[in-house]
Write an enzyme that holds these catalytic residues in place. Structure first.
Site, PDB file in Angstrom:
ATOM      1  N   HIS A  71       0.845  -1.194   0.000  1.00 50.22           N
ATOM      2  CA  HIS A  71       0.000   0.000   0.000  1.00 50.22           C
ATOM      3  C   HIS A  71       0.886   1.252   0.000  1.00 50.22           C
ATOM      4  O   HIS A  71       1.907   1.288   0.679  1.00 50.22           O
ATOM      5  CB  HIS A  71      -0.926   0.014   1.213  1.00 50.22           C
ATOM      6  CG  HIS A  71      -2.159  -0.803   0.997  1.00 50.22           C
ATOM      7  ND1 HIS A  71      -2.896  -1.318   2.036  1.00 50.22           N
ATOM      8  CD2 HIS A  71      -2.791  -1.184  -0.131  1.00 50.22           C
ATOM      9  CE1 HIS A  71      -3.918  -1.984   1.553  1.00 50.22           C
ATOM     10  NE2 HIS A  71      -3.881  -1.925   0.231  1.00 50.22           N
TER      11      HIS A  71
ATOM     12  N   HIS B 101      -4.259  -8.938   5.675  1.00 47.90           N
ATOM     13  CA  HIS B 101      -4.420  -7.579   5.160  1.00 47.90           C
ATOM     14  C   HIS B 101      -4.455  -7.512   3.628  1.00 47.90           C
ATOM     15  O   HIS B 101      -5.518  -7.327   3.059  1.00 47.90           O
ATOM     16  CB  HIS B 101      -3.347  -6.655   5.722  1.00 47.90           C
ATOM     17  CG  HIS B 101      -3.570  -5.222   5.404  1.00 47.90           C
ATOM     18  ND1 HIS B 101      -4.690  -4.543   5.829  1.00 47.90           N
ATOM     19  CD2 HIS B 101      -2.832  -4.331   4.688  1.00 47.90           C
ATOM     20  CE1 HIS B 101      -4.631  -3.312   5.391  1.00 47.90           C
ATOM     21  NE2 HIS B 101      -3.532  -3.151   4.699  1.00 47.90           N
TER      22      HIS B 101
ATOM     23  N   GLU C  72      -0.076  -1.596  14.500  1.00 49.46           N
ATOM     24  CA  GLU C  72      -0.992  -0.593  13.956  1.00 49.46           C
ATOM     25  C   GLU C  72      -2.231  -0.551  14.853  1.00 49.46           C
ATOM     26  O   GLU C  72      -2.501  -1.489  15.599  1.00 49.46           O
ATOM     27  CB  GLU C  72      -1.410  -0.969  12.532  1.00 49.46           C
ATOM     28  CG  GLU C  72      -2.232  -2.254  12.463  1.00 49.46           C
ATOM     29  CD  GLU C  72      -3.424  -2.150  11.531  1.00 49.46           C
ATOM     30  OE1 GLU C  72      -3.934  -1.029  11.350  1.00 49.46           O
ATOM     31  OE2 GLU C  72      -3.851  -3.188  11.005  1.00 49.46           O
TER      32      GLU C  72
END
Lengths: 602, 511
Positions: A70, A157, A203
């Protein structure tokens, strides 16, 4: 005390441009190197001047690790390596290495070619940057240099997302990147072994969220798409690079199959197609179910989903189009959006988070009139839907990961909420560990208590055994004496004799002597006797010897000698002498004797 | 992957209108014949294939591209023998579902009529039939039941659901030791009336959180403040919490209020104190475990400003203010007292009218009163663990009451999870929960003075059909109506699930 220092250059109490500096055991590592999608100015990239003010990046950093593809985790990579200047190794997993340059190139095109920005990295820079990449396999320990090793774990993810363990000696840090603790349609759940790192950097995007069940969300999505197609409308699904796109493709494909629907579904541009190709290539990174059925049918070879051509946008009739980029800030998705925005029968479904300043963000905020470049306005009549499908761990997932890895300290990044005191308290209470949440540019220092292995010589152990008697209890600490030799990165504990022999040193003795004057009008022998009696009465339990021949008294190994002063026979001079080992007793004796002898004798 | 989607669809459907046995059948069915449309002709009269028919019908909810055949839906529903036998004297035997040409009525072997008293086995709704009508292809069956449905899983079950504002609720665990108290923000999507699609969030947000050393059995928000008061269900003392403001996200315990000490021989601590928020403007709280212990305490100082003068040791089951001065106290034996705080003496009780038939099971009662502008217009509903409800009017407390026996599985094990509450924004509606894994909504408008069996207007069964790891049956622990959205409720169950749902009145037109 040894320390681990963590400084977020981005993603500290913030989402976007993840970039975290870690100093551990004398090594400096950069974790992720992302960009902020919402800014066009300096704030887009992490502030590397934090490092460069003291020299070049290459000299400071031992390595750079990218967790997944990302752009908010890898978007600043060519800028950092080629424009700021970094020549060291960059580590990422195989899928990330494959997909990352495509996304960077795509983003570059939009920024430079379409928006006309200068001072941005070039295609060549992306290529040069990717040459510095060293690929990682899951659970493979990679030796960066003699002391620093890294190991990747599966993070869910998106395809190729990894958590990394960084280890120097017995100190270690785990960085999660973005991860997901619940498996979805095409990816598995994050997993890590009980590696007990000194620090877990996690995170915290959904840390204060209790999520609605995924099935309710999926059903809503299918219903919305179906309703629109049913009434002849077109559905635009802007997707963020890839990642979630595949999840939605599988969902829609199955739905179309089952419901026998005829409306076409398209991927926009070659990009998503190419990405799908990578999914096929990296099938081992998907979840178990897809891997199992792979032999019979590749889940990413879609029957109903076909590549999109620009001209299709004007075709009549219903259709569903997946287009990039996901925030409608440029590119094909924006083009299609402009075409379809005027018809209220159409629908745009935003499946992910939109950064401020993008059109995606504007329409999600209910803006119905958009100002486009070139002063034209666009009226948004189509239906706007927002469905959050991003796969991040929520508070429960974070707790689960802590339980898995059992870290000694916890640090939260990549979260928008500044107020996370409750979560912090929850972690601290449940696991009795410290939890930190540094802001960008703020350094958190974690004190570690690493074990230092030492070899002990057999002779010394045997001697200790013969002295101690009982066998050592592994649960209880025990003191032992010896000489520590630090040589060539090894530590050894040996007996002093052996150490002297090995190092070619001769033995030295350290003795303290001291002179005490006493007024005692007796003969030397009497004084000696009086001293002997006095010491014997004070120091019970010590061996005190009277040696009249040498005019001395011995207490353990301390010698007290008596002689008369040459000038005055009544002034006696006591000579004390003791070795370093008996320092305590020796100094006690000297103090005692300085006070004089008791006047009466028995 | 087909399986996956099937699972998804089946689960949602199963969740709301399938029993478990039906599910297993429909599963195999759908894998064998994965595609719609399937053969329809051979199963009209075959009762074995009712499930398949139902399944097919549900499929059609999604599949609008294929026009639905002209067939009235009720024929596809199933027969519920038990509920029929309870309330109807006449039964179909054998039961015919019939086709479009067969007249409705009571079916026997000789006169074959399709049953006109069909009820759903899952939700117990009556099956309505409409001659010569068909489903519109855009019709989604689920939307006949819910306008919104959100499903959450908390780490620990809660038995309190207390509004702290129009959009935030408090939940708290009731485990033996450490528990979390959370203030949750409801999904903004629920409140976005204008354009729901624009609204991003369908998740709960934890706005404030804190830790309690003991269980939280009762929690009351004090109107006009950011304070909540809790009780641990064991002692008579109350804990006062500051929910926190925008500055911090931490719930802090600020003080505690001591309750009356139990007299000798009284087991006051057994169930803990009941708590009611005192009326504004002075923040105070009414609490007590026994009728004789009821006192009104100032929140700030902890001082007692009123005590009920009686030495009755009747355990309380509910306390509620109905006006600034008058509160209701309901005892576990069902006696109700309307007490005016301006006079210290205890008024005569309003006992529960004797039950229609002597019951051997020990029952206990709970209570909830409508919040009205004046005391006189206030109606009180009392619910027993035997599933009996008595609705009385405060204007005439001794007068004729409306009564009903609720058609809920009251096995006497309802315990302390029993809840009854009036809908704040819906006429004549009350919800009960705690009898099983469901929440039932009843309309009292048709109830008479005699205790008749009454069926639920709506039943939410989501909790009990959720896949749960625990073997113990799930029981609802609490429910709460939204203060001003007429049909929005929250419910929580013993498995930690919390559902937010906006139901649709089956009979009323959608608004």
């Amino acid at each position: 005390m040894p320390e681990i220092k963590v400084t977020p250059l981005g993603a500290g109490q913030d989402v976007g441009r993840s970039c975290i500096l870690v100093s551990i055991g004398g090594k400096n590592i950069m974790l992720d190197c992302g960009m902020h999608m919402g800014f066009n100015d300096d704030r887009r990239f992490p502030d590397f001047s934090y490092i460069t003010q003291n020299g070049r990046l290459t000299e400071f950093l031992d390595c750079v690790i990218i967790s997944h593809f990302h752009l908010d985790h890898c978007g600043a990579l060519p800028y950092m390596s080629e424009m700021v200047g970094y020549d060291g190794p960059i580590y990422m997993t195989h899928p990330t290495k494959a997909i990352c340059p495509i996304l960077l190139e795509d983003f570059r095109k939009i920024t430079v070619d379409k928006k006309g920005e200068t001072n941005f990295f070039t295609s060549q820079m992306i290529k040069d940057c990717m040459k510095k990449v060293v690929p990682l396999n899951l659970h493979q320990t990679v030796q960066v240099d003699e002391e620093l090793e890294i190991k990747a774990y599966y993070a869910g993810h998106v395809l190729g997302a990894a958590m990394v363990q960084i280890k120097v000696g017995s100190e270690s840090v785990v960085y999660t990147g973005d991860y997901n603790m619940t498996p979805d349609r095409h990816l598995g759940a994050a997993w890590i072994d009980k590696c007990r790192p000194d620090l877990l950097i996690s995170e915290s995007t959904y840390a204060t969220t209790i999520r609605d069940s995924k099935r309710c969300r999926e059903r809503d999505f299918l219903k919305k798409v179906h309703e629109t197609v049913e009434r002849g409308g077109k559905v635009l699904i802007p997707v963020f690079a890839l990642g979630r796109a595949q999840e939605l493709c599988i969902l829609l494909e199955t739905f179309w199959e089952r419901m026998n629907l005829k409306a076409p579904i398209y991927f926009s541009t070659g990009m998503t197609e190419k990405a799908n190709h990578y999914y096929k290539l990296f099938i081992t990174w998907t979840n178990q179910k897809i891997r199992k059925t792979f032999v019979q049918r590749n889940m990413f070879e879609f029957k109903h989903i076909k590549p999109f051509d620009r001209s299709y946008a004007d075709n009549p009739g219903p259709m569903v189009v997946f287009a990039t980029p996901g925030m409608l800030h440029a590119g094909q998705s924006l083009q299609i959006f402009k075409k379809w925005a005027g018809n209220e029968k159409n629908m745009v479904i935003m499946p992910g988070y939109c950064v401020q300043g993008t059109i995606g963000h504007k329409i999600l905020n209910g803006q119905r009139k958009l100002e486009l470049e070139g002063r034209s306005t666009l009226e948004v009549k189509l239906q706007v839907e927002y469905m959050s499908f991003s796969a991040h761990a929520d508070a429960k997932g974070i707790m689960q990961l802590i339980r898995m890895a059992e870290p000694r300290n916890m640090l939260l990044v990549h979260g928008e909420a500044v107020k996370m005191e409750f979560l912090k308290g929850k972690i601290e209470q449940e696991f009795s560990i410290d939890c930190y949440m540094p802001a960008n540019g703020e350094t958190t220092t974690v004190t570690t208590n690493p074990n230092v292995p030492v070899d002990i010589s057999l002779n010394l152990l045997k001697r200790e055994m013969s002295l101690g008697g009982t066998l050592p209890d592994p649960k209880k600490p025990r003191t032992m004496h010896g000489t520590l030799i630090m040589k060539e990165n090894s530590l050894r504990l040996v007996s002093p004799e052996q150490a002297m022999k090995e190092l070619g040193l001769s033995e030295h003795h350290l003795r303290f002597t001291c002179r005490v004057q006493l007024q005692d009008p007796h003969s030397d022998a009497d004084t000696l006797h009086r001293i002997y009696m006095h010491l014997k009465s004070v120091l019970k339990g010590y061996t005190t010897q009277h040696l009249p021949d040498s005019m001395s008294v011995m207490v353990e190994s301390i010698v007290v000698k008596v002689s008369s002063s040459t000038e005055d026979p009544n002034t006696k001079v006591l000579l004390l002498s003791w070795s370093y080992q008996d320092e305590d007793l020796g100094s006690f004796l000297s103090t005692l004797l300085k006070k004089g002898l008791p006047s009466t004798t028995v | 992957m087909d399986d996956d989607l099937d699972e998804l669809l089946d689960e949602v459907e199963k969740k709301f209108f399938y029993s478990d046995s039906t599910r297993s059948e429909s599963r195999t069915d759908s894998t064998n014949t994965p595609k719609y449309p399937r053969e329809k002709d051979n199963k009209r009269s075959d009762p074995e294939d009712i499930d398949a028919l139902l399944e097919e019908l549900l499929d059609e909810d999604y599949d609008g591209s294929t026009p639905v055949e002209t067939e009235p839906i009720p024929k596809g529903s199933k027969v519920e023998g038990k509920s029929l036998s309870q309330s109807e004297d006449k039964k179909c035997r054998p039961v015919f579902l019939g086709g479009t040409s067969i007249p409705n009525g009571v079916g026997t072997l000789l006169s074959q009529r399709s049953c006109d008293q069909l009820r759903c086995t899952s939700c117990d709704f009556r099956v309505l039939m409409f001659e010569d009508q068909e489903w519109d292809s855009s019709c989604d069956y689920l939307f006949l039941r819910y306008k919104d449905l959100y499903v959450y899983q908390l780490d620990h079950p809660t038995r309190v659901l207390e509004w702290t504002s129009g959009k935030t609720i408090c939940v708290a665990g009731f485990g033996p030791d450490r528990n979390e108290i959370l203030e949750l923000h409801l999904p903004p999507k629920l409140f976005a009336d204008e354009n729901k699609g624009l609204c991003a969030e369908r998740d709960f947000k934890v706005v404030h959180g804190g830790f309690s050393d003991g269980p939280v059995h009762r929690l009351r928000h004090i109107q006009g403040t950011r304070c909540v008061v809790t009780n641990n269900g064991r002692s008579s003392s109350l804990q006062v919490w500051d929910v926190g403001d925008d500055e911090s996200d931490v719930f802090r315990r600020t003080s505690s209020i001591e309750g009356a000490a139990p007299l000798a021989g009284q087991a006051a601590g057994e169930r803990g104190s009941q708590v009611a928020a005192g009326p504004s403007p002075q923040p105070c709280v009414l609490h007590g475990a026994l009728l004789g212990h009821v006192q009104l305490s100032q929140l700030a100082s902890g001082d007692t400003c009123y005590t009920l003068e009686t030495d009755s040791s009747e355990p309380l089951s509910a306390l509620q203010f109905v006006s600034p001065w008058v509160f209701l106290a309901c005892c576990r034996n069902g006696n109700l007292f309307a007490v005016d705080t301006r006079s210290p003496s205890l008024p005569p009780p309003t006992p529960v009218p004797p039950p229609p038939e002597a019951s051997t099971d020990p029952v206990h009662w709970g209570m909830h009163a409508t919040a009205g502008a004046d005391v006189a217009g206030c109606r009180v509903a009392r619910l027993s663990s035997g599933a009996e409800v008595v609705v009385s009017d405060l204007r005439n407390p001794g007068g004729p009451a409306r009564r009903a026996l609720l058609e809920v599985p009251a096995d006497g094990s309802a315990g302390d999870h029993l809840r009854v509450s009036w809908a704040p924004a819906l006429e004549d509606c009350l919800a009960v929960s705690g009898f099983d894994g469901g929440v039932q909504v009843f309309s009292v408008s048709t109830w008479g003075p005699e205790a008749r069996e009454q069926r639920a207007l709506f039943q939410h069964r989501g909790h009990s059909v959720l896949p749960s790891e625990r073997s113990a049956p799930v029981r609802t622990t609490a429910h709460a109506w939204h203060p001003d959205r007429p049909r929005t409720l929250l419910s929580a169950a013993t498995d930690g699930s919390v559902h937010v749902w906006d139901w649709v009145h089956p009979g009323a037109a959608q608004d």
